[in-house]
Design a protein around this motif. Structure first.
Motif, PDB file in Angstrom:
ATOM      1  N   LEU A  85      43.791  33.128  42.488  1.00  0.00           N
ATOM      2  CA  LEU A  85      42.866  34.038  41.799  1.00  0.00           C
ATOM      3  C   LEU A  85      41.572  34.375  43.050  1.00  0.00           C
ATOM      4  O   LEU A  85      41.350  33.846  44.034  1.00  0.00           O
ATOM      5  N   GLY A  86      42.080  35.786  43.409  1.00  0.00           N
ATOM      6  CA  GLY A  86      41.078  35.832  44.639  1.00  0.00           C
ATOM      7  C   GLY A  86      39.903  36.137  44.274  1.00  0.00           C
ATOM      8  O   GLY A  86      38.941  35.416  44.679  1.00  0.00           O
ATOM      9  N   ARG A  87      39.511  35.974  43.369  1.00  0.00           N
ATOM     10  CA  ARG A  87      38.013  36.058  42.368  1.00  0.00           C
ATOM     11  C   ARG A  87      38.116  35.516  40.720  1.00  0.00           C
ATOM     12  O   ARG A  87      38.407  35.926  39.934  1.00  0.00           O
ATOM     13  N   PRO A  88      38.477  34.190  41.098  1.00  0.00           N
ATOM     14  CA  PRO A  88      38.513  33.561  40.236  1.00  0.00           C
ATOM     15  C   PRO A  88      37.438  33.028  38.566  1.00  0.00           C
ATOM     16  O   PRO A  88      37.973  33.419  37.518  1.00  0.00           O
ATOM     17  N   ASP A  89      36.681  33.782  39.236  1.00  0.00           N
ATOM     18  CA  ASP A  89      35.288  33.751  38.086  1.00  0.00           C
ATOM     19  C   ASP A  89      35.624  35.452  36.990  1.00  0.00           C
ATOM     20  O   ASP A  89      35.234  35.653  36.476  1.00  0.00           O
ATOM     21  N   ARG A  90      36.953  36.343  38.205  1.00  0.00           N
ATOM     22  CA  ARG A  90      37.348  37.076  36.844  1.00  0.00           C
ATOM     23  C   ARG A  90      38.444  36.436  36.352  1.00  0.00           C
ATOM     24  O   ARG A  90      39.219  37.822  35.854  1.00  0.00           O
ATOM     25  N   GLU A 110      37.990  48.622  41.291  1.00  0.00           N
ATOM     26  CA  GLU A 110      37.745  48.127  42.233  1.00  0.00           C
ATOM     27  C   GLU A 110      37.017  46.315  41.034  1.00  0.00           C
ATOM     28  O   GLU A 110      37.377  45.584  41.485  1.00  0.00           O
ATOM     29  N   ASP A 111      36.398  46.966  40.540  1.00  0.00           N
ATOM     30  CA  ASP A 111      35.600  46.289  39.108  1.00  0.00           C
ATOM     31  C   ASP A 111      36.648  45.451  38.322  1.00  0.00           C
ATOM     32  O   ASP A 111      35.833  44.383  38.057  1.00  0.00           O
ATOM     33  N   ILE A 112      37.869  45.670  37.904  1.00  0.00           N
ATOM     34  CA  ILE A 112      38.923  44.894  36.887  1.00  0.00           C
ATOM     35  C   ILE A 112      39.353  43.704  37.957  1.00  0.00           C
ATOM     36  O   ILE A 112      39.762  42.571  37.352  1.00  0.00           O
ATOM     37  N   CYS A 113      40.032  44.429  39.368  1.00  0.00           N
ATOM     38  CA  CYS A 113      41.033  43.213  39.918  1.00  0.00           C
ATOM     39  C   CYS A 113      40.283  41.794  39.665  1.00  0.00           C
ATOM     40  O   CYS A 113      39.303  41.674  40.845  1.00  0.00           O
ATOM     41  N   ASN A 114      41.734  40.997  40.351  1.00  0.00           N
ATOM     42  CA  ASN A 114      40.770  39.165  39.826  1.00  0.00           C
ATOM     43  C   ASN A 114      41.961  39.233  40.965  1.00  0.00           C
ATOM     44  O   ASN A 114      41.671  37.644  40.958  1.00  0.00           O
TER      45      ASN A 114
END
Ligand code: SF4
Ligand code: SF4
Lengths: 323, 322
Positions: free
Chosen positions: B99-104, A173-177
């Protein structure tokens, strides 16, 4: 890409000296639909609660697997007999209160069966005034299949999804974007995006418990051993034996699902004994990992790109003079 | 199909025992209360539909820009270089926005996986967008011409792949209307890109736009033909492309493609008519992409498209069907 179907997935992922491949065998013939597995999973993995919706379709108010449901107990009501079971058996002569008073020890006087119906099976007493004579409930606890060839893992562009030393498939979960590619890639509709969080979530087969030598929470909580956890080889043997027992008892509908290492996903790490066709439980009848077609797709992408480049050259060459 | 939402397990049983054979065999199938088997894509149509369209437009525009520069068509070159940079940027922005988490976003660059078309696409767009940007900046300002030419050539080399790979991107999923199209989608998308970028080129002065016109007409024709071939090959899972919103978008795409191509031929002496044809072709490409996007989502939401073809495959392999 075209993985050898019989190769151990942990070997393929490059683990040396890894533990045996672990898996689930879910024997739905003994599932009582209590949903203890759903609850235990949510508790152990701190999976958020979802809305208290009543589906109105059955005793299943979970609906299906998703980001916030890593186990899902399907509930199906059918007008069909289960094997040779009789539905019209009368238990009128049984004093259940007296039986309960005996406690949980072996009952001494309780009759093993109710009064057998008069005549043959077809003459079973209708349990309902509308003339129904047959009824069965099917219950099945669904879960991520931890595919031998896992589409979700293949398409993940971040490497968030990975193969563990136990041969299972886990999201970091710390990698999934939250790119969402794994979601339509899964041929079983397992992994999904958690809306307020943006990332993809699914069953980890309790990776943290496995590492500590414990069995997954769902298997631990299952009161009927419908969910069995163990080395996949052992589970497959056990499932074969159980299938034979059921078939000998006349349960002709019984079948194993996901057990075959030569199927479209190289076999499931979590497989099932079902009592009807897979689609009745919301499972695809013949899932195939799309990665198998990907080499052909890349070839066609190359052809198409080449054709475009050639067409562009031709367009400039043929129009040079007409300027 | 009447049983789209009503087909419960009992439903199927009843129908089977009914004994009546309809004249045209209906696609009978079992399902779990008619619920979808797949989890449908969570992608937003505007983001991913836009990503497919702008990515395709950008890739082929870069090719036209380089060709125009090499053959001494400065206005066409500038227009298409700007188009490649702008569309490439928009495509990249749409990818990140979805992306669900664009910052990533940067986590995409941890790995390069040939089994993930999205990973490959990121590594194609990653260099393409800055190259197209430098080429466009140089073409528009007239400064750093050497660097601009180099960047433009780089973008043109990557361009065809940028235009084509999105076919594999969506075909490499379990979504029936996308995966069953996997043989044809790269061609449909590439042709659509050629029509769109050619259409953009039609905005240039007619004196310079001839190559773009050729590409536009060829692209539009191939797009329509490849789509028809794809549909024909797919069978049942092509159904969503003919009904509802995806059906309307696909039909609009076809009409606009034909109109744009005809206009590009007939209006070749008029810059206004050419530009109008170009606009039609750009709109056609957008409609086709969105139609394919929505058709895929619709096919994932109906268990029929998952169960029936898989059942047929099983029966075929068991020898019960030809
Ligand atoms: S069932 Fe779906 S989510 Fe689970 S391993 Fe297979 S492809 Fe991945
Ligand atoms: S959503 Fe997360 S886990 Fe799924 S493919 Fe994208 S990065 Fe991987």
């Amino acid at each position: 890409m075209a993985a050898a179907p019989h190769q151990d997935p942990a070997d393929r992922a490059g683990y040396a000296g890894h533990p045996p491949r672990m898996g689930f065998f879910t024997d739905t013939s003994v599932c009582i639909g209590c949903k203890a597995c759903e609850v235990a999973c949510k508790e152990w993995n701190a999976v958020p609660a979802d809305a208290l919706d009543l589906t109105g379709m059955s005793y299943d108010n979970t609906g299906g697997l998703g980001a916030d449901n890593w186990r899902h107990v399907a509930f199906i009501e059918q007008r069909r007999p289960l094997g040779t079971a009789h539905t019209g058996v009368s238990h009128d002569d049984l004093d259940v209160l007296a039986l309960a008073g005996q406690g949980t020890g072996a009952p001494e006087q309780a009759p093993a069966t109710g009064t057998p119906p008069a005549g043959d099976i077809g003459a079973d007493r209708p349990p309902q005034p509308d003339g129904r004579t047959e009824l069965r409930w099917l219950m099945s606890s669904d879960v991520c299949k931890h595919c031998t060839e896992a589409a979700c893992l293949d398409v993940c562009p971040t490497g968030s999804l990975f193969r563990t030393e136990f041969g299972t498939v886990v999201v970091q979960e710390d990698i999934c974007n939250g790119c969402g590619y794994c979601i339509p890639a899964c041929p079983y509709g397992v992994i999904d995006q958690r809306k307020d969080d943006g990332r993809a979530w699914k069953c980890t087969m309790c990776y943290d418990r496995l590492g500590a030598g414990l069995e997954p929470a769902c298997a631990k909580a299952c009161p009927t051993d419908s969910i069995q956890y163990g080395p996949l080889d052992e589970l497959r043997e056990r499932a074969d034996a159980r299938l034979r027992t059921l078939q000998d008892a006349g349960v002709d509908d019984a079948r194993l699902y996901g057990r075959d290492p030569t199927d479209g996903v190289g076999g499931d790490g979590a497989f099932f004994l079902l009592l009807d066709e897979p689609e009745t439980y919301g499972l695809p009848p013949d899932p195939v990992v799309t990665t198998r077609d990907l080499p052909g797709m890349w070839r066609r992408v190359g052809l198409a790109a080449g054709a475009l480049a050639a067409a562009a050259v031709a367009a400039f060459v043929t129009t040079r003079r007409s300027r | 199909m009447s049983h789209r939402s009503s087909a419960g397990p009992a439903d199927r049983t009843r129908r089977r025992r009914g004994g009546e054979q309809p004249m045209v065999p209906r696609a009978e199938f079992g399902s779990y209360y008619g619920k979808p088997i797949l989890n449908p894509p969570v992608w937003a149509a505007a983001d991913v539909g836009g990503y497919l369209f702008f990515g395709g437009l950008a890739g082929t525009s870069a090719v036209i820009a380089a060709g125009a520069r090499l053959t001494g068509r400065p206005r066409l070159a500038r227009l298409c270089a700007a188009g490649a940079a702008g569309a490439g940027g928009l495509s990249f922005a749409a990818l990140i926005h979805d992306l669900g988490r664009p910052d990533r976003f940067l986590n995409m660059l941890r790995v390069l996986k040939p089994t993930s078309p999205m990973s490959v696409g990121t590594w194609l767009l990653g260099p393409f967008v800055p190259l197209a940007g430098v080429a466009a900046a140089s073409a528009l300002t007239g400064r750093f011409r050497g660097l601009g030419r180099l960047a433009g050539t780089g973008a043109a080399v990557l361009g065809p792949a940028v235009s084509a790979y999105t076919g594999a991107l969506i075909a490499n999923t379990a979504v029936p209307a996308w995966h069953d199209a996997h043989r044809d989608l790269p061609f449909v998308f590439t042709a659509s890109s050629a029509a769109a970028a050619g259409g953009l080129g039609l905005f240039a002065p007619t004196r310079e736009s001839a190559p773009a016109r050729v590409l536009a007409i060829a692209g539009a024709g191939c797009e329509v033909l490849a789509f028809e071939r794809m549909r024909h090959r797919m069978g049942l899972t092509a159904e969503p492309y003919g009904t509802g919103r995806p059906g309307r978008l696909v039909r609009a795409g076809t009409v606009l493609s034909v109109a744009g191509a005809v206009g590009a031929v007939l209006g070749r002496r008029s810059r206004v008519a050419s530009a109008a044809s170009g606009a039609a072709l750009l709109a056609a490409s957008l409609c086709t992409r969105l139609g394919i996007f929505h058709g895929g989502v619709a096919s994932a939401e109906d268990p029929k498209y998952t169960v029936v073809p898989q059942r047929e495959r099983l029966r075929r392999s068991a020898g019960d069907l030809p």
